[in-house]
Design a protein around this motif. Structure first.
Motif, PDB file in Angstrom:
ATOM      1  N   ALA A  17      -5.979   8.083   1.160  1.00 48.17           N
ATOM      2  CA  ALA A  17      -4.560   7.833   1.405  1.00 48.17           C
ATOM      3  C   ALA A  17      -3.971   8.952   2.242  1.00 48.17           C
ATOM      4  O   ALA A  17      -4.452  10.090   2.215  1.00 48.17           O
ATOM      5  CB  ALA A  17      -3.810   7.736   0.074  1.00 48.17           C
TER       6      ALA A  17
ATOM      7  N   ALA B 278       0.789  -1.227   0.000  1.00 50.21           N
ATOM      8  CA  ALA B 278       0.000   0.000   0.000  1.00 50.21           C
ATOM      9  C   ALA B 278       0.823   1.281   0.000  1.00 50.21           C
ATOM     10  O   ALA B 278       0.268   2.373  -0.004  1.00 50.21           O
ATOM     11  CB  ALA B 278      -0.932   0.009   1.209  1.00 50.21           C
TER      12      ALA B 278
ATOM     13  N   VAL C  20       2.805   8.127  -0.860  1.00 51.06           N
ATOM     14  CA  VAL C  20       1.394   7.810  -0.659  1.00 51.06           C
ATOM     15  C   VAL C  20       1.265   6.510   0.122  1.00 51.06           C
ATOM     16  O   VAL C  20       1.918   5.520  -0.202  1.00 51.06           O
ATOM     17  CB  VAL C  20       0.663   7.667  -2.022  1.00 51.06           C
ATOM     18  CG1 VAL C  20      -0.741   7.120  -1.825  1.00 51.06           C
ATOM     19  CG2 VAL C  20       0.624   9.018  -2.733  1.00 51.06           C
ATOM     20  N   ASN C  21       0.453   6.546   1.167  1.00 50.04           N
ATOM     21  CA  ASN C  21       0.102   5.333   1.901  1.00 50.04           C
ATOM     22  C   ASN C  21      -1.409   5.145   1.839  1.00 50.04           C
ATOM     23  O   ASN C  21      -2.164   5.869   2.505  1.00 50.04           O
ATOM     24  CB  ASN C  21       0.567   5.409   3.352  1.00 50.04           C
ATOM     25  CG  ASN C  21       2.024   5.040   3.522  1.00 50.04           C
ATOM     26  OD1 ASN C  21       2.375   3.877   3.665  1.00 50.04           O
ATOM     27  ND2 ASN C  21       2.883   6.038   3.476  1.00 50.04           N
ATOM     28  N   LEU C  22      -1.839   4.198   1.022  1.00 54.97           N
ATOM     29  CA  LEU C  22      -3.263   3.916   0.899  1.00 54.97           C
ATOM     30  C   LEU C  22      -3.802   3.386   2.225  1.00 54.97           C
ATOM     31  O   LEU C  22      -3.141   2.594   2.894  1.00 54.97           O
ATOM     32  CB  LEU C  22      -3.494   2.866  -0.191  1.00 54.97           C
ATOM     33  CG  LEU C  22      -2.894   3.172  -1.574  1.00 54.97           C
ATOM     34  CD1 LEU C  22      -3.116   1.993  -2.506  1.00 54.97           C
ATOM     35  CD2 LEU C  22      -3.493   4.445  -2.158  1.00 54.97           C
ATOM     36  N   HIS C  23      -5.001   3.825   2.616  1.00 57.83           N
ATOM     37  CA  HIS C  23      -5.531   3.298   3.875  1.00 57.83           C
ATOM     38  C   HIS C  23      -7.010   2.924   3.843  1.00 57.83           C
ATOM     39  O   HIS C  23      -7.467   2.189   4.730  1.00 57.83           O
ATOM     40  CB  HIS C  23      -5.250   4.265   5.038  1.00 57.83           C
ATOM     41  CG  HIS C  23      -6.074   5.517   5.035  1.00 57.83           C
ATOM     42  ND1 HIS C  23      -7.336   5.565   5.572  1.00 57.83           N
ATOM     43  CD2 HIS C  23      -5.790   6.765   4.598  1.00 57.83           C
ATOM     44  CE1 HIS C  23      -7.812   6.800   5.462  1.00 57.83           C
ATOM     45  NE2 HIS C  23      -6.898   7.548   4.860  1.00 57.83           N
TER      46      HIS C  23
ATOM     47  N   TRP D 270      -9.401   5.585  -3.658  1.00 55.27           N
ATOM     48  CA  TRP D 270      -8.804   5.274  -2.357  1.00 55.27           C
ATOM     49  C   TRP D 270      -8.671   6.545  -1.551  1.00 55.27           C
ATOM     50  O   TRP D 270      -8.463   7.626  -2.104  1.00 55.27           O
ATOM     51  CB  TRP D 270      -7.408   4.679  -2.513  1.00 55.27           C
ATOM     52  CG  TRP D 270      -7.342   3.209  -2.761  1.00 55.27           C
ATOM     53  CD1 TRP D 270      -7.429   2.561  -3.956  1.00 55.27           C
ATOM     54  CD2 TRP D 270      -7.133   2.191  -1.771  1.00 55.27           C
ATOM     55  NE1 TRP D 270      -7.289   1.203  -3.777  1.00 55.27           N
ATOM     56  CE2 TRP D 270      -7.106   0.946  -2.454  1.00 55.27           C
ATOM     57  CE3 TRP D 270      -6.956   2.197  -0.378  1.00 55.27           C
ATOM     58  CZ2 TRP D 270      -6.916  -0.265  -1.773  1.00 55.27           C
ATOM     59  CZ3 TRP D 270      -6.777   1.002   0.285  1.00 55.27           C
ATOM     60  CH2 TRP D 270      -6.762  -0.220  -0.408  1.00 55.27           C
TER      61      TRP D 270
ATOM     62  N   VAL E 234      -3.704  -2.697   4.961  1.00 54.98           N
ATOM     63  CA  VAL E 234      -2.691  -1.698   4.611  1.00 54.98           C
ATOM     64  C   VAL E 234      -1.665  -1.574   5.731  1.00 54.98           C
ATOM     65  O   VAL E 234      -0.824  -0.666   5.731  1.00 54.98           O
ATOM     66  CB  VAL E 234      -3.337  -0.328   4.309  1.00 54.98           C
ATOM     67  CG1 VAL E 234      -4.216  -0.429   3.073  1.00 54.98           C
ATOM     68  CG2 VAL E 234      -4.136   0.186   5.498  1.00 54.98           C
TER      69      VAL E 234
ATOM     70  N   ASP F  18      -4.751  13.463   4.848  1.00 55.97           N
ATOM     71  CA  ASP F  18      -5.721  12.498   4.320  1.00 55.97           C
ATOM     72  C   ASP F  18      -6.258  13.029   2.993  1.00 55.97           C
ATOM     73  O   ASP F  18      -6.831  14.112   2.928  1.00 55.97           O
ATOM     74  CB  ASP F  18      -6.852  12.313   5.321  1.00 55.97           C
ATOM     75  CG  ASP F  18      -7.726  11.118   4.995  1.00 55.97           C
ATOM     76  OD1 ASP F  18      -7.475  10.449   3.972  1.00 55.97           O
ATOM     77  OD2 ASP F  18      -8.664  10.849   5.762  1.00 55.97           O
TER      78      ASP F  18
END
Length: 219
Positions: A99, A65, A86-89, A97, A184, A131
């Protein structure tokens, strides 16, 4: 009660950047029924459980992720290229998504982040704390495949600040039970189990079953 009552010192050298090897060599704090504390190891579990006990394991699988991309230079309004983490959550729909994005302040709604020749996403909304809502140029299974090919394991922030992701992390951040894509972040308690530990638990008469709980930002 004051928040400062909970302060404690954690030396940098005591913060592990890799898991214990073997996995079941990790330490375990045991609290007996009489309230007595004891330092044990995860490998001691067969001695602490009883015949007929049931262990419930999470069979979620961590997706890669964490994505690194570039917001190209803007043709209108100025601004050169920007490297974006980017960290998808949270998945919103087939192509969308939520992120956590850095640096969020350098992005505007309408900006496009390029992750590879085949994968990009448009910023469609922003909230506080980085976010951000993203809509990708792929959808459904095609998007899943592109993320799998482009992303890397999402390391905990306190580790990611100190070292780069490598191939070993791909294995280290999956449990033995991982089957259902969707997390994730790793379901960390399950990371300590090994085949030999499961065998010892079965011989003890401990039963097991599985649930699927995808780990997200709020988990």
């Amino acid at each position: 009660m004051r928040v400062s009552d909970f302060d404690f010192e954690l030396p940098e050298e005591r913060i592990a950047l890799r898991p214990a090897r073997p996995r079941d060599a990790a330490r375990l704090l045991h609290i007996a029924g009489n309230g007595v504390f004891a330092d044990r190891g995860v490998s001691d579990l067969p001695d602490l459980l009883r015949d007929g006990d049931l262990m419930v394991f999470n069979d979620t699988r961590v997706i890669p992720a964490a994505l690194n991309g570039v917001r190209p230079a803007r043709s209108v309004g100025g601004g050169g290229p920007v490297d974006v983490e980017v960290n998808l959550h949270k998945r919103l729909d087939a192509s969308g998504w939520r992120a956590f994005v850095r640096p969020a302040k350098r992005l505007r709604v309408g900006d496009v982040i390029a992750f590879s020749e085949d994968l990009s996403a448009e910023v469609t909304g922003k909230s506080e704390g980085g976010d951000t809502r993203l809509v990708f140029n792929r959808t459904g299974a095609a998007l899943d495949e592109a993320i799998a090919a482009t992303g890397v394991p999402p390391l905990p922030p306190y580790i990611a600040r100190k070292r780069e992701v490598d191939e070993q992390d791909v294995e280290d951040y999956q449990t033995l039970f991982a089957k259902q894509d969707g997390s994730v972040a790793a379901p960390t308690a399950g990371l300590h189990f090994t085949e030999r530990l499961l065998t010892a638990l079965a011989e003890r008469g401990v039963q097991q079953t599985h649930v699927t709980l995808h780990v997200g930002a709020g988990t």
